[in-house]
Design a protein around this motif. Sequence first.
Motif, short mmCIF file in Angstrom:
data_model
loop_
_atom_site.label_atom_id
_atom_site.label_comp_id
_atom_site.label_asym_id
_atom_site.label_seq_id
_atom_site.Cartn_x
_atom_site.Cartn_y
_atom_site.Cartn_z
N TYR A 1 0.82 -1.21 0.00
CA TYR A 1 0.00 0.00 0.00
C TYR A 1 0.85 1.26 0.00
N ASP A 2 0.25 2.30 -0.63
CA ASP A 2 0.88 3.62 -0.59
C ASP A 2 0.04 4.54 0.30
N SER A 3 -0.63 3.92 1.29
CA SER A 3 -1.55 4.72 2.11
C SER A 3 -1.64 4.14 3.51
N PHE A 4 -2.21 4.96 4.41
CA PHE A 4 -2.56 4.42 5.73
C PHE A 4 -3.95 4.89 6.10
N ILE A 5 -4.48 4.22 7.11
CA ILE A 5 -5.88 4.44 7.46
C ILE A 5 -5.97 5.08 8.85
N ILE A 6 -6.85 6.10 8.95
CA ILE A 6 -7.14 6.69 10.27
C ILE A 6 -8.58 6.32 10.59
N SER A 7 -8.77 5.71 11.75
CA SER A 7 -10.14 5.33 12.13
C SER A 7 -10.39 5.78 13.57
N PRO A 8 -11.65 5.94 13.94
CA PRO A 8 -11.94 6.38 15.31
C PRO A 8 -11.54 5.30 16.31
N ASN A 9 -11.08 5.74 17.49
CA ASN A 9 -10.73 4.79 18.55
C ASN A 9 -12.01 4.35 19.23
N TYR A 10 -12.36 3.10 19.02
CA TYR A 10 -13.65 2.59 19.50
C TYR A 10 -13.76 2.71 21.02
N SER B 1 8.14 6.31 1.79
CA SER B 1 9.18 6.29 2.84
C SER B 1 8.86 7.28 3.98
N GLU B 2 7.96 8.20 3.70
CA GLU B 2 7.61 9.18 4.75
C GLU B 2 6.37 8.75 5.53
N MET B 3 5.95 7.50 5.33
CA MET B 3 4.68 7.07 5.93
C MET B 3 4.71 7.15 7.46
N ASN B 4 5.76 6.63 8.05
CA ASN B 4 5.81 6.61 9.52
C ASN B 4 5.82 8.02 10.09
N ALA B 5 6.59 8.88 9.46
CA ALA B 5 6.66 10.28 9.93
C ALA B 5 5.30 10.98 9.78
N THR B 6 4.62 10.66 8.68
CA THR B 6 3.32 11.28 8.43
C THR B 6 2.29 10.79 9.44
N MET B 7 2.33 9.47 9.70
CA MET B 7 1.41 8.91 10.70
C MET B 7 1.64 9.55 12.06
N PHE C 1 -1.42 -0.78 6.68
CA PHE C 1 -1.79 -2.13 6.26
C PHE C 1 -0.62 -2.93 5.71
N ASN C 2 0.47 -2.26 5.42
CA ASN C 2 1.64 -3.00 4.94
C ASN C 2 2.17 -3.94 6.01
N ARG D 1 2.82 -9.38 7.75
CA ARG D 1 2.62 -10.40 8.77
C ARG D 1 1.80 -11.57 8.21
N PHE D 2 0.79 -11.21 7.43
CA PHE D 2 -0.06 -12.24 6.83
C PHE D 2 0.75 -13.14 5.87
N LEU D 3 1.55 -12.48 5.03
CA LEU D 3 2.35 -13.26 4.07
C LEU D 3 3.38 -14.13 4.79
N PHE D 4 3.94 -13.58 5.87
CA PHE D 4 4.91 -14.35 6.66
C PHE D 4 4.23 -15.59 7.25
N GLU D 5 3.01 -15.36 7.77
CA GLU D 5 2.29 -16.50 8.36
C GLU D 5 1.96 -17.53 7.30
N MET D 6 1.66 -17.06 6.09
CA MET D 6 1.39 -18.01 4.99
C MET D 6 2.63 -18.82 4.66
N GLU D 7 3.76 -18.14 4.65
CA GLU D 7 5.03 -18.85 4.37
C GLU D 7 5.31 -19.89 5.45
N GLN D 8 5.03 -19.49 6.72
CA GLN D 8 5.23 -20.43 7.83
C GLN D 8 4.34 -21.64 7.67
N LYS D 9 3.10 -21.36 7.26
CA LYS D 9 2.13 -22.45 7.07
C LYS D 9 2.61 -23.38 5.95
#
Lengths: 393, 271
Positions: free
Chosen positions: A57-66, A224-230, A249-250, A255-263
């Motif tokens: 992804y080239d994006s991140f998501i902001i959602s309300p804190n439930y 590359s500026e994602m973390n700083a922007t977040m 989501f990256n 993590r998902f792909l890693f778990e698939m590889e582990q599986k």
Amino acid sequence: MTSQLLILSFAAKNLRLHWLRSLLAVIGIVIGVLAIGYMGVVENIELMKISDQWKAYDSFIISPNYEYSMKQGKDNIITEKQVMAIRRAIPDYLVIPTYTSSTFQPKMKKEFLGAMVMGIAPLDLAQVTDLESGALPRSGTEVVVGGLTALEKNIKPGSMITFVKKNTGGEDEEFPVRVVGVLQMTNRWDIFVDNSIIPYEPWLRENCDFKGYDQVLVKMSNVSEMNATMKAVSDELNRRASEISLNNFNEFRDRFLFEMEQKAATTTAIAGISLVVAGVSIFNVMVMSVMERYREIGVLRSIGTRRGSILSMFIYESLLLGFIGSGIGGVCSLVLGYLYADMIGAMNYFTAPATLMQIPYAMSFGIAISLVSGLYPALKASRLNPIEALRYE
Amino acid sequence: MIYITNPDSPIEKVPLPWSIGRIRIPHPDSLISPTTTPIKPDTSNEPIISFHSVTKIYTLESGNVTGIEEVTFDIYPGEFIAVMGPSGSGKSTLLDMMGCLDVPNNGDIWITGQNTRMMSDNQLTDLRLHTIGFIFQYFNLFPLFSALKNVQYPYVVRTGRSGDNKRAEEALTSVGLESKFWHHRPNQLSGGQQQRVAIARALVNDPPIILCDEPTGNLDTKTGKAIMDLLSYLSKHEGRTVVMVTHDPRTAEYADRIIRIVDGRVENGVS
């Protein structure tokens, strides 16, 4: 014929003499290599498919804190004010607020479609995906449909959809809308446009009980500026309390792909057990072969065959079993893998080197198991006392 | 093909060698009559096999068993020796020692001037390959290979060279096995034919020493005699040293001398 070839021919002839038990040992290796090779091919195809479909992804998501919203007794939304604050905090990036409406239930020819009705500004939508066909809506009677919904429900530009508005205590209202466009499939997990029906946003806002946004997507021009922007967004909005949460989501994807590889690795290891069992079978065959040929070993030693050649002879024998079994197993894996890839329409992933390499890996493992299984009997044969071997009854 | 004709039994015709390896291959014209005159054993030079106070003791669970004890003798090039003695007297142990299949606990064994006592397993194996040919009572041919391949095996092991059948064919010819049998497997051959193949295998590397363990023990009288004539020829006409373990006094008559062994000791040394 060199002496090594002669030794090899001894091994080959002995396997042919005891063809039934040789065949059984080979079948064991075939099954083991097939299990590892075929599972490797299938897992790799699946992994590559998901990895390709679920692009970084080239994006991140902001959602309300439930939790914060519940504690404060507020709606679990991002307000217009918060969206403005986000835009102030990161003026260089595209901020795309979206919401879903439960006010309307889309229906087509009496069948409820089960798709979400999403509110997103047309210009913002154009930043997330492109049109597959048709145009963007320009009035309340027009909608565009996400790629997945259009595919599953066979919706095309020109199709008619009805928005059903449930009124408590009254009759349902129906709003017929025309599909003017179909969106390209995004396969995105951060914004679910694929499974959505998207009306003209100002009309939706006016006709549903809009209170705020479900989430805000921030699209980066420089990943590359994602973390700083977040951090900049968090610093601005979570200054007093943790009102919002931010998700990249990256991380989830990795993590998902890693778990698939582990599986996949676990599955291969389980398949490998069958190969170990085949190795035990080869060990058994080789021990029997040595016991039956005590006298022959004695004769070979007496006429000037070195210990090393005796060792080679039995190693060749187990290696031959391994090569034949692994060869057949490898071909079977290739054929079955091809059929699987053809069946799910993933031939491009099947022909990828990473997928095809699974077969030589499995074959190498088969050959290695055969070699290890034959090592002890071969050592035992080479260490036989020639006199005892000659007099063995 | 030339034959030795036994005057007592004109029907028994024993094919004689064309000769192989280091010795002669006569011109076909000369085959109408014997080509060589008997060679006398050369006792003036160094012995080809020499035992000096050799003792072999086997350690078993039930205790130590003496195989041979303080055995001393010399065997010279070209001699035909019979080793005789009752069962369990140590004949086979003696043959194993001569064949470098085993090493003594005490004493020294010299084969073609080399002391086997300090040799490694590979050195002993190489010595067997180059110097000694074995002939067994039960032939011990490789059942999966043809007669030709059986004979070819030691030659290929020695030379490592590619398919040179010529030497094996010469060896088979020299022991009188007709070419139509060369591609037969051992189980398709008679006992006498199998023993001829075994002799050809023993000869293919042209060894100066031939060790035989009851070579006629599994053959009928007629075939046994033919085999003994052949062994005798190898000694008398080709100058090879033949050492033969036997129980049979008639077979022992072919020998230049007999080593009698009783309870692991050589009884008379020479008889």
